[in-house]
Design a protein around this motif. Structure first.
Motif, PDB file in Angstrom:
ATOM      1  N   ILE A  83       0.822  -1.209   0.000  1.00 55.97           N
ATOM      2  CA  ILE A  83       0.000   0.000   0.000  1.00 55.97           C
ATOM      3  C   ILE A  83       0.858   1.262   0.000  1.00 55.97           C
ATOM      4  O   ILE A  83       0.531   2.247  -0.661  1.00 55.97           O
ATOM      5  N   ASN A  84       1.971   1.237   0.720  1.00 53.28           N
ATOM      6  CA  ASN A  84       2.805   2.433   0.907  1.00 53.28           C
ATOM      7  C   ASN A  84       4.216   2.160   0.407  1.00 53.28           C
ATOM      8  O   ASN A  84       4.994   1.456   1.050  1.00 53.28           O
ATOM      9  N   ALA A  85       4.549   2.709  -0.754  1.00 58.73           N
ATOM     10  CA  ALA A  85       5.821   2.392  -1.407  1.00 58.73           C
ATOM     11  C   ALA A  85       7.016   2.959  -0.655  1.00 58.73           C
ATOM     12  O   ALA A  85       6.971   4.056  -0.107  1.00 58.73           O
ATOM     13  N   PHE A  86       8.108   2.182  -0.666  1.00 58.06           N
ATOM     14  CA  PHE A  86       9.391   2.678  -0.181  1.00 58.06           C
ATOM     15  C   PHE A  86       9.903   3.764  -1.133  1.00 58.06           C
ATOM     16  O   PHE A  86       9.580   3.751  -2.331  1.00 58.06           O
ATOM     17  N   PRO A  87      10.743   4.696  -0.636  1.00 62.13           N
ATOM     18  CA  PRO A  87      11.327   5.708  -1.528  1.00 62.13           C
ATOM     19  C   PRO A  87      12.128   5.063  -2.656  1.00 62.13           C
ATOM     20  O   PRO A  87      12.855   4.090  -2.438  1.00 62.13           O
ATOM     21  N   SER A  88      11.992   5.610  -3.862  1.00 69.58           N
ATOM     22  CA  SER A  88      12.612   4.996  -5.038  1.00 69.58           C
ATOM     23  C   SER A  88      14.125   4.959  -4.942  1.00 69.58           C
ATOM     24  O   SER A  88      14.762   4.017  -5.434  1.00 69.58           O
TER      25      SER A  88
ATOM     26  N   GLN B  89       8.740   8.364   8.167  1.00 69.68           N
ATOM     27  CA  GLN B  89       8.513   9.806   8.214  1.00 69.68           C
ATOM     28  C   GLN B  89       7.983  10.230   6.852  1.00 69.68           C
ATOM     29  O   GLN B  89       8.729  10.331   5.885  1.00 69.68           O
ATOM     30  N   THR B  90       6.677  10.426   6.785  1.00 66.65           N
ATOM     31  CA  THR B  90       6.058  10.750   5.509  1.00 66.65           C
ATOM     32  C   THR B  90       4.735  11.466   5.770  1.00 66.65           C
ATOM     33  O   THR B  90       4.347  11.677   6.919  1.00 66.65           O
ATOM     34  N   PHE B  91       4.065  11.843   4.710  1.00 66.69           N
ATOM     35  CA  PHE B  91       2.810  12.582   4.827  1.00 66.69           C
ATOM     36  C   PHE B  91       1.732  11.719   5.478  1.00 66.69           C
ATOM     37  O   PHE B  91       1.694  10.509   5.315  1.00 66.69           O
ATOM     38  N   GLN B  92       0.857  12.364   6.215  1.00 62.76           N
ATOM     39  CA  GLN B  92      -0.278  11.700   6.863  1.00 62.76           C
ATOM     40  C   GLN B  92       0.158  10.583   7.803  1.00 62.76           C
ATOM     41  O   GLN B  92      -0.519   9.567   7.928  1.00 62.76           O
ATOM     42  N   HIS B  93       1.309  10.780   8.442  1.00 58.58           N
ATOM     43  CA  HIS B  93       1.775   9.752   9.372  1.00 58.58           C
ATOM     44  C   HIS B  93       2.404  10.383  10.599  1.00 58.58           C
ATOM     45  O   HIS B  93       3.083  11.401  10.507  1.00 58.58           O
TER      46      HIS B  93
ATOM     47  N   PHE C 180       4.538  -0.869   7.625  1.00 54.43           N
ATOM     48  CA  PHE C 180       3.855   0.231   6.950  1.00 54.43           C
ATOM     49  C   PHE C 180       3.610  -0.061   5.475  1.00 54.43           C
ATOM     50  O   PHE C 180       2.590   0.349   4.905  1.00 54.43           O
ATOM     51  N   TRP C 181       4.530  -0.793   4.838  1.00 60.64           N
ATOM     52  CA  TRP C 181       4.391  -1.105   3.408  1.00 60.64           C
ATOM     53  C   TRP C 181       3.084  -1.847   3.141  1.00 60.64           C
ATOM     54  O   TRP C 181       2.440  -1.634   2.121  1.00 60.64           O
ATOM     55  N   ASP C 182       2.701  -2.714   4.076  1.00 61.25           N
ATOM     56  CA  ASP C 182       1.469  -3.483   3.903  1.00 61.25           C
ATOM     57  C   ASP C 182       0.840  -3.769   5.273  1.00 61.25           C
ATOM     58  O   ASP C 182       0.900  -4.890   5.774  1.00 61.25           O
ATOM     59  N   PRO C 183       0.221  -2.749   5.881  1.00 63.21           N
ATOM     60  CA  PRO C 183      -0.361  -2.954   7.215  1.00 63.21           C
ATOM     61  C   PRO C 183      -1.464  -4.004   7.254  1.00 63.21           C
ATOM     62  O   PRO C 183      -1.635  -4.691   8.263  1.00 63.21           O
ATOM     63  N   ILE C 184      -2.201  -4.151   6.165  1.00 64.12           N
ATOM     64  CA  ILE C 184      -3.319  -5.089   6.156  1.00 64.12           C
ATOM     65  C   ILE C 184      -2.823  -6.529   6.244  1.00 64.12           C
ATOM     66  O   ILE C 184      -3.347  -7.347   7.017  1.00 64.12           O
ATOM     67  N   SER C 185      -1.771  -6.863   5.479  1.00 58.41           N
ATOM     68  CA  SER C 185      -1.208  -8.208   5.581  1.00 58.41           C
ATOM     69  C   SER C 185      -0.617  -8.450   6.963  1.00 58.41           C
ATOM     70  O   SER C 185      -0.702  -9.558   7.502  1.00 58.41           O
ATOM     71  N   THR C 186      -0.018  -7.413   7.541  1.00 60.64           N
ATOM     72  CA  THR C 186       0.531  -7.565   8.894  1.00 60.64           C
ATOM     73  C   THR C 186      -0.572  -7.882   9.889  1.00 60.64           C
ATOM     74  O   THR C 186      -0.423  -8.765  10.744  1.00 60.64           O
ATOM     75  N   LYS C 187      -1.676  -7.191   9.790  1.00 61.35           N
ATOM     76  CA  LYS C 187      -2.810  -7.452  10.678  1.00 61.35           C
ATOM     77  C   LYS C 187      -3.277  -8.901  10.521  1.00 61.35           C
ATOM     78  O   LYS C 187      -3.539  -9.602  11.508  1.00 61.35           O
ATOM     79  N   LYS C 188      -3.363  -9.363   9.280  1.00 61.81           N
ATOM     80  CA  LYS C 188      -3.778 -10.742   9.042  1.00 61.81           C
ATOM     81  C   LYS C 188      -2.786 -11.732   9.647  1.00 61.81           C
ATOM     82  O   LYS C 188      -3.186 -12.746  10.249  1.00 61.81           O
ATOM     83  N   LEU C 189      -1.488 -11.461   9.500  1.00 61.90           N
ATOM     84  CA  LEU C 189      -0.471 -12.366  10.035  1.00 61.90           C
ATOM     85  C   LEU C 189      -0.564 -12.457  11.553  1.00 61.90           C
ATOM     86  O   LEU C 189      -0.555 -13.552  12.126  1.00 61.90           O
TER      87      LEU C 189
ATOM     88  N   PRO D  28      -4.369   5.752   8.631  1.00 59.74           N
ATOM     89  CA  PRO D  28      -3.680   6.971   9.079  1.00 59.74           C
ATOM     90  C   PRO D  28      -4.365   7.525  10.324  1.00 59.74           C
ATOM     91  O   PRO D  28      -5.571   7.276  10.526  1.00 59.74           O
ATOM     92  N   PRO D  29      -3.645   8.246  11.172  1.00 55.71           N
ATOM     93  CA  PRO D  29      -2.266   8.694  10.966  1.00 55.71           C
ATOM     94  C   PRO D  29      -1.215   7.718  11.469  1.00 55.71           C
ATOM     95  O   PRO D  29      -0.024   8.022  11.422  1.00 55.71           O
ATOM     96  N   ASN D  30      -1.638   6.532  11.973  1.00 58.26           N
ATOM     97  CA  ASN D  30      -0.665   5.585  12.525  1.00 58.26           C
ATOM     98  C   ASN D  30      -0.730   4.248  11.800  1.00 58.26           C
ATOM     99  O   ASN D  30      -0.526   3.194  12.406  1.00 58.26           O
ATOM    100  N   ALA D  31      -1.011   4.275  10.502  1.00 60.84           N
ATOM    101  CA  ALA D  31      -1.045   3.030   9.730  1.00 60.84           C
ATOM    102  C   ALA D  31       0.281   2.290   9.880  1.00 60.84           C
ATOM    103  O   ALA D  31       1.349   2.874   9.734  1.00 60.84           O
ATOM    104  N   GLY D  32       0.200   1.003  10.180  1.00 62.19           N
ATOM    105  CA  GLY D  32       1.407   0.201  10.350  1.00 62.19           C
ATOM    106  C   GLY D  32       1.961   0.196  11.755  1.00 62.19           C
ATOM    107  O   GLY D  32       2.942  -0.509  12.021  1.00 62.19           O
TER     108      GLY D  32
END
Length: 309
Positions: A71-76, A163-167, A176-185, A273-277
């Motif tokens: 959901i939330n990409a790492f910096p390129s 450290q990013t927007f809306q966080h 943070f990259w995939d909070p939903i999968s983490t919740k499932k795990l 947000p604001p604490n996703a992950g």
């Protein structure tokens, strides 16, 4: 009998160093490696992973390609590091890696590896958990084949490193990259051991460590890992972050669990947000084990010894 380990990483410098470290462990049998396209671009990361198998004479170990994007990409700029790794003098002239589009899908490789394993398997994750969750959603019966999941992730009693927007800064990047999968795990209540920022904050990559490693330059792995770690000095700007041995510490847990202090807790994961992950303690949550401290002197000596082989 060696411990069976299945590794899932996301292709960053410390993930690749961790893959090398697992391959130095004489009492570990690595039965597969899957790569998540999180802190990497997947094609060069698969090339890096394969080249490290070549360096260690372990090309027979299967590689799996993750095609799920979180959901939330790492910096390129962080994700591009495998391109540099593949051009290092010890790697650039190795025989060509296979077609990166020809690999098995990561969840399918996890399913096949767990199914075929002669004993229970330890799953080591140094990136996000998405591939494992996708595999277990497809084949939930394979939960019974997992002895332990060791995951470098989370921040429970310390600040996060997002450290990013809306966080609000409470989350760690792999979650943070995939909070939903983490919740499932977490809700699966597997034997899950987090190696979170609470303990990885104790083991920075210091110039003292790099200087000591450089005294071992006549050893192939010390030479190579020294080049890898040197690239971390500008990966994350020094005024913003310190580069820690996040994944290497989690990997070392396989070999020296007695050097860690751990605690069984109840925890939950935020997905909004604001604490996703954010991974946080909650008495109404799910049972997990978290590492809280480590014998850092022993750890550094162990790493230097393993890369002196």
């Amino acid at each position: 009998m060696p411990k069976l380990v299945l590794m899932d990483h996301d292709g960053a410098i410390d993930d690749l160093l961790s893959q090398l470290l697992v391959l130095t462990m004489s009492d570990i049998e690595l039965i597969g490696v899957t790569v998540t396209p999180a802190d990497c671009y997947i094609e060069p990361a698969l090339e890096s992973a394969y080249k490290l198998l070549q360096i260690m004479g372990q090309e027979h170990i299967p590689l799996g390609r993750g095609d799920y994007y979180g959901i939330n990409a790492f910096p390129s700029e962080w994700r591009a590091r495998p391109e540099i790794i593949n051009a290092l003098p010890m790697l650039i002239n190795l025989p060509k890696a296979p077609d990166p589009y020809a690999y098995r899908s990561a969840p399918d490789l996890i399913i096949d590896s767990l199914s075929a394993a002669s004993d229970k398997v330890t799953v080591l994750m140094t990136g996000p958990c998405s591939n494992l969750v996708l595999a277990l959603e497809k084949a939930p019966e394979l939960k019974a084949k997992i002895d332990e999941v060791v995951w470098m992730a989370g921040a429970f009693r310390v600040s996060g490193n997002v450290q990013t927007f809306q966080h609000d800064g409470s989350a760690e990047w792999n979650v943070f990259w995939d909070p939903i999968s983490t919740k499932k795990l977490v809700e699966l209540e597997l034997p899950l051991t987090f190696i979170p920022l609470d303990v990885t904050n104790h083991v920075p990559v210091t110039k003292t460590f790099l200087s000591t490693l450089a005294t071992q330059i006549e050893y192939k792995l010390s030479n190579l890992t020294g080049q890898f770690w040197a690239l971390t000095l500008d990966t994350i700007p020094g005024y913003y972050y310190t580069y820690f041995m996040w994944d290497i510490l989690a990997t070392s847990y396989l070999a020296m669990p007695e050097q860690f202090k751990t605690e069984v807790v109840k925890a939950k994961v935020s997905t909004r947000p604001p604490n996703a992950g954010q991974t946080y303690l909650d008495e109404t949550g799910y049972t997990v084990k978290i590492a809280t401290d480590v014998n850092s002197e022993y750890f550094y000596e162990y790493i230097l010894g393993q890369f002196k082989r």
